[in-house]
Design an enzyme around this catalytic site. Structure first.
Site, PDB file in Angstrom:
ATOM      1  N   TYR A  36       0.827  -1.216   0.000  1.00  0.00           N
ATOM      2  CA  TYR A  36       0.000   0.000   0.000  1.00  0.00           C
ATOM      3  C   TYR A  36       0.857   1.260   0.000  1.00  0.00           C
ATOM      4  O   TYR A  36       0.445   2.281  -0.566  1.00  0.00           O
ATOM      5  CB  TYR A  36      -1.010  -0.022   1.160  1.00  0.00           C
ATOM      6  CG  TYR A  36      -2.132  -0.979   0.871  1.00  0.00           C
ATOM      7  CD1 TYR A  36      -3.154  -0.634  -0.016  1.00  0.00           C
ATOM      8  CD2 TYR A  36      -2.152  -2.257   1.417  1.00  0.00           C
ATOM      9  CE1 TYR A  36      -4.167  -1.521  -0.336  1.00  0.00           C
ATOM     10  CE2 TYR A  36      -3.170  -3.155   1.110  1.00  0.00           C
ATOM     11  CZ  TYR A  36      -4.168  -2.783   0.226  1.00  0.00           C
ATOM     12  OH  TYR A  36      -5.169  -3.668  -0.093  1.00  0.00           O
ATOM     13  N   ARG A  75       1.460   1.827  -3.598  1.00  0.00           N
ATOM     14  CA  ARG A  75       0.257   2.333  -4.269  1.00  0.00           C
ATOM     15  C   ARG A  75      -0.002   3.796  -3.899  1.00  0.00           C
ATOM     16  O   ARG A  75      -0.392   4.602  -4.732  1.00  0.00           O
ATOM     17  CB  ARG A  75      -0.958   1.482  -3.897  1.00  0.00           C
ATOM     18  CG  ARG A  75      -0.945   0.128  -4.588  1.00  0.00           C
ATOM     19  CD  ARG A  75      -2.099  -0.736  -4.152  1.00  0.00           C
ATOM     20  NE  ARG A  75      -3.404  -0.123  -4.397  1.00  0.00           N
ATOM     21  CZ  ARG A  75      -4.046  -0.128  -5.551  1.00  0.00           C
ATOM     22  NH1 ARG A  75      -3.486  -0.712  -6.594  1.00  0.00           N
ATOM     23  NH2 ARG A  75      -5.218   0.427  -5.677  1.00  0.00           N
ATOM     24  N   GLN A 127     -15.628   2.862  -5.532  1.00  0.00           N
ATOM     25  CA  GLN A 127     -14.921   1.737  -4.920  1.00  0.00           C
ATOM     26  C   GLN A 127     -13.421   2.024  -4.929  1.00  0.00           C
ATOM     27  O   GLN A 127     -12.634   1.269  -4.380  1.00  0.00           O
ATOM     28  CB  GLN A 127     -15.178   0.461  -5.728  1.00  0.00           C
ATOM     29  CG  GLN A 127     -16.630   0.052  -5.760  1.00  0.00           C
ATOM     30  CD  GLN A 127     -16.883  -1.013  -6.819  1.00  0.00           C
ATOM     31  OE1 GLN A 127     -16.768  -2.192  -6.560  1.00  0.00           O
ATOM     32  NE2 GLN A 127     -17.195  -0.586  -8.022  1.00  0.00           N
ATOM     33  N   VAL A 174      -9.790   3.684  -4.228  1.00  0.00           N
ATOM     34  CA  VAL A 174      -9.136   4.193  -3.026  1.00  0.00           C
ATOM     35  C   VAL A 174      -8.202   5.355  -3.353  1.00  0.00           C
ATOM     36  O   VAL A 174      -7.567   5.918  -2.470  1.00  0.00           O
ATOM     37  CB  VAL A 174      -8.386   3.053  -2.284  1.00  0.00           C
ATOM     38  CG1 VAL A 174      -9.391   2.032  -1.753  1.00  0.00           C
ATOM     39  CG2 VAL A 174      -7.352   2.367  -3.173  1.00  0.00           C
ATOM     40  N   HIS A 191     -14.764   1.669  -0.194  1.00  0.00           N
ATOM     41  CA  HIS A 191     -13.670   0.738   0.111  1.00  0.00           C
ATOM     42  C   HIS A 191     -12.479   1.427   0.775  1.00  0.00           C
ATOM     43  O   HIS A 191     -11.371   0.898   0.764  1.00  0.00           O
ATOM     44  CB  HIS A 191     -13.222   0.009  -1.163  1.00  0.00           C
ATOM     45  CG  HIS A 191     -14.257  -0.957  -1.681  1.00  0.00           C
ATOM     46  ND1 HIS A 191     -14.224  -1.509  -2.943  1.00  0.00           N
ATOM     47  CD2 HIS A 191     -15.362  -1.472  -1.077  1.00  0.00           C
ATOM     48  CE1 HIS A 191     -15.272  -2.323  -3.101  1.00  0.00           C
ATOM     49  NE2 HIS A 191     -15.976  -2.309  -1.987  1.00  0.00           N
ATOM     50  N   GLY A 247     -16.947   1.845 -15.190  1.00  0.00           N
ATOM     51  CA  GLY A 247     -15.646   1.185 -15.025  1.00  0.00           C
ATOM     52  C   GLY A 247     -15.556   0.235 -13.854  1.00  0.00           C
ATOM     53  O   GLY A 247     -14.544   0.203 -13.155  1.00  0.00           O
ATOM     54  N   THR A 248     -16.599  -0.552 -13.665  1.00  0.00           N
ATOM     55  CA  THR A 248     -16.532  -1.556 -12.599  1.00  0.00           C
ATOM     56  C   THR A 248     -17.004  -2.907 -13.139  1.00  0.00           C
ATOM     57  O   THR A 248     -17.945  -2.974 -13.916  1.00  0.00           O
ATOM     58  CB  THR A 248     -17.314  -1.119 -11.335  1.00  0.00           C
ATOM     59  OG1 THR A 248     -17.267  -2.175 -10.375  1.00  0.00           O
ATOM     60  CG2 THR A 248     -18.758  -0.743 -11.635  1.00  0.00           C
ATOM     61  N   LEU A 296     -15.518  -0.304 -20.638  1.00  0.00           N
ATOM     62  CA  LEU A 296     -14.715  -0.639 -21.808  1.00  0.00           C
ATOM     63  C   LEU A 296     -15.285  -1.854 -22.529  1.00  0.00           C
ATOM     64  O   LEU A 296     -15.211  -1.974 -23.746  1.00  0.00           O
ATOM     65  CB  LEU A 296     -13.289  -0.930 -21.337  1.00  0.00           C
ATOM     66  CG  LEU A 296     -12.167  -0.984 -22.347  1.00  0.00           C
ATOM     67  CD1 LEU A 296     -12.073   0.316 -23.135  1.00  0.00           C
ATOM     68  CD2 LEU A 296     -10.842  -1.246 -21.630  1.00  0.00           C
TER      69      LEU A 296
HETATM   70  N1  APR Z   1     -12.730   2.795 -19.354  1.00  0.00           N
HETATM   71  C1  APR Z   1     -13.836   2.195 -18.845  1.00  0.00           C
HETATM   72  N2  APR Z   1     -13.806   1.008 -18.214  1.00  0.00           N
HETATM   73  C2  APR Z   1     -12.608   0.393 -18.106  1.00  0.00           C
HETATM   74  C3  APR Z   1     -11.402   0.952 -18.616  1.00  0.00           C
HETATM   75  C4  APR Z   1     -11.499   2.214 -19.263  1.00  0.00           C
HETATM   76  N3  APR Z   1     -10.429   2.837 -19.784  1.00  0.00           N
HETATM   77  N4  APR Z   1     -10.388   0.092 -18.353  1.00  0.00           N
HETATM   78  C5  APR Z   1     -10.926  -0.952 -17.712  1.00  0.00           C
HETATM   79  N5  APR Z   1     -12.267  -0.781 -17.557  1.00  0.00           N
HETATM   80  C6  APR Z   1     -13.235  -1.651 -16.878  1.00  0.00           C
HETATM   81  C7  APR Z   1     -12.988  -3.133 -17.078  1.00  0.00           C
HETATM   82  O1  APR Z   1     -13.657  -3.570 -18.256  1.00  0.00           O
HETATM   83  C8  APR Z   1     -13.605  -3.726 -15.815  1.00  0.00           C
HETATM   84  O2  APR Z   1     -14.983  -3.991 -15.986  1.00  0.00           O
HETATM   85  O3  APR Z   1     -13.092  -1.435 -15.501  1.00  0.00           O
HETATM   86  C9  APR Z   1     -13.447  -2.598 -14.781  1.00  0.00           C
HETATM   87  C10 APR Z   1     -12.368  -2.865 -13.748  1.00  0.00           C
HETATM   88  O4  APR Z   1     -12.766  -3.952 -12.978  1.00  0.00           O
HETATM   89  P1  APR Z   1     -12.014  -4.359 -11.647  1.00  0.00           P
HETATM   90  O5  APR Z   1     -10.563  -4.398 -11.914  1.00  0.00           O
HETATM   91  O6  APR Z   1     -12.676  -5.587 -11.139  1.00  0.00           O
HETATM   92  O7  APR Z   1     -12.273  -3.125 -10.670  1.00  0.00           O
HETATM   93  P2  APR Z   1     -13.503  -2.824  -9.728  1.00  0.00           P
HETATM   94  O8  APR Z   1     -14.789  -3.241 -10.345  1.00  0.00           O
HETATM   95  O9  APR Z   1     -13.372  -1.414  -9.296  1.00  0.00           O
HETATM   96  O10 APR Z   1     -13.182  -3.775  -8.487  1.00  0.00           O
HETATM   97  C11 APR Z   1     -14.033  -3.745  -7.383  1.00  0.00           C
HETATM   98  O11 APR Z   1     -12.612  -5.204  -6.124  1.00  0.00           O
HETATM   99  O12 APR Z   1     -10.453  -5.834  -5.566  1.00  0.00           O
HETATM  100  C12 APR Z   1     -11.593  -5.177  -5.141  1.00  0.00           C
HETATM  101  O13 APR Z   1     -11.790  -3.523  -3.497  1.00  0.00           O
HETATM  102  C13 APR Z   1     -11.319  -3.732  -4.804  1.00  0.00           C
HETATM  103  O14 APR Z   1     -12.648  -1.785  -5.238  1.00  0.00           O
HETATM  104  C14 APR Z   1     -12.168  -2.980  -5.803  1.00  0.00           C
HETATM  105  C15 APR Z   1     -13.277  -3.961  -6.114  1.00  0.00           C
END
Ligand code: APR
Length: 231
Positions: free
Chosen positions: A52, A55, A87, A89, A105, A171-172, A198
């Protein structure tokens, strides 16, 4: 229009912050179970603190992108009608100008004292076990919600979801609950639901509207259309 926006790692990707699941389950070379659980911290606190610390220092070197900026513009127009739940940080939403941000988070730039519970803002490293500014004990951990821990602000988020007319997820991946379940809650409450990603996420099918593409392109376009539509 009462609006809740949920953001994930994808909104910060084009700023240079790595997402969690786009690199084969590894998170900057570490399996998440080795760095993002209370058990991992008990087993090897130094590894977790160093992870961390790295990061935290990386986040200081990146900048908000056009997607963060578009959401700040949206807040300037919608005011209290917009709740931004992230979500993430990192502090890129705040640096873009968003003021009402709930970090469900936790935050990299905050520590939590295991002795007194204080949550001081924290920009430096933690691996060298600095004293807590409140109680003096050297037992600060990152103020990050790890797997198996309860996210912050859930009550406030739930209330906003029940009351919202528009819900957008940006983006999740829809892999981590409870955030992945927010779309269903908002839809059940009668909100229109929009996904910006994406590519398709785990829960894409639950949304009324889907915008596919990089956040720096889709989010400003969507935000501008939303504001134009308000007339
Ligand atoms: N624009 C839009 N979306 C994007 C881009 C971009 N440039 N790049 C990646 N993505 C999308 C991916 O397609 C994916 O669906 O962002 C998402 C990232 O997914 P994760 O890596 O799973 O991130 P997140 O959903 O925030 O994770 C949730 O998991 O590990 C834990 O606590 C951590 O907060 C985190 C939580």
């Amino acid at each position: 229009m009462r609006t809740v926006i949920l953001t994930g790692a994808g909104i910060s990707a084009e700023s240079g912050v790595k997402t969690f699941r786009d690199s084969g389950g590894l998170w900057e070379g570490h399996d998440v179970r080795d760095v993002a659980t209370p058990e991992a911290f008990e087993r090897d606190p130094l590894l977790v603190q160093r992870f961390y610390d790295a990061r935290r220092s990386q986040v200081r070197s990146v900048q908000p992108n056009d997607a963060h900026l578009a959401l700040a513009r949206l807040e300037a127009e919608l005011g209290d009608d917009l709740l931004l739940v992230t979500q993430n940080v990192d502090d890129l939403h705040e640096r873009a100008g968003s003021q009402r941000v709930l970090h469900m988070h936790g935050e990299l730039l905050r520590a939590r004292c295991l002795t007194c519970g204080e949550r001081p803002g924290w920009a430096d490293d933690l691996a060298h076990a600095p004293p807590c500014p409140a109680c003096g004990e050297p037992r600060l951990r990152p103020d990050i919600v790890w797997f198996g821990e309860v996210p912050y602000h859930l009550e406030e988020i739930q209330e906003a979801l029940f009351a919202c007319e528009l819900f957008a997820a940006i983006g999740t991946s829809g892999e981590v609950y409870p955030a992945a379940g927010f779309v269903a809650v908002a839809a059940a409450a009668g909100a229109r639901t929009v996904e910006l990603n994406l590519k398709a996420s785990n829960v894409t099918d639950l949304f009324d509207e889907v915008h596919t593409g990089p956040a720096t392109a889709t989010v400003p376009r969507w935000a501008d259309a939303l504001l134009a539509g308000r007339g």
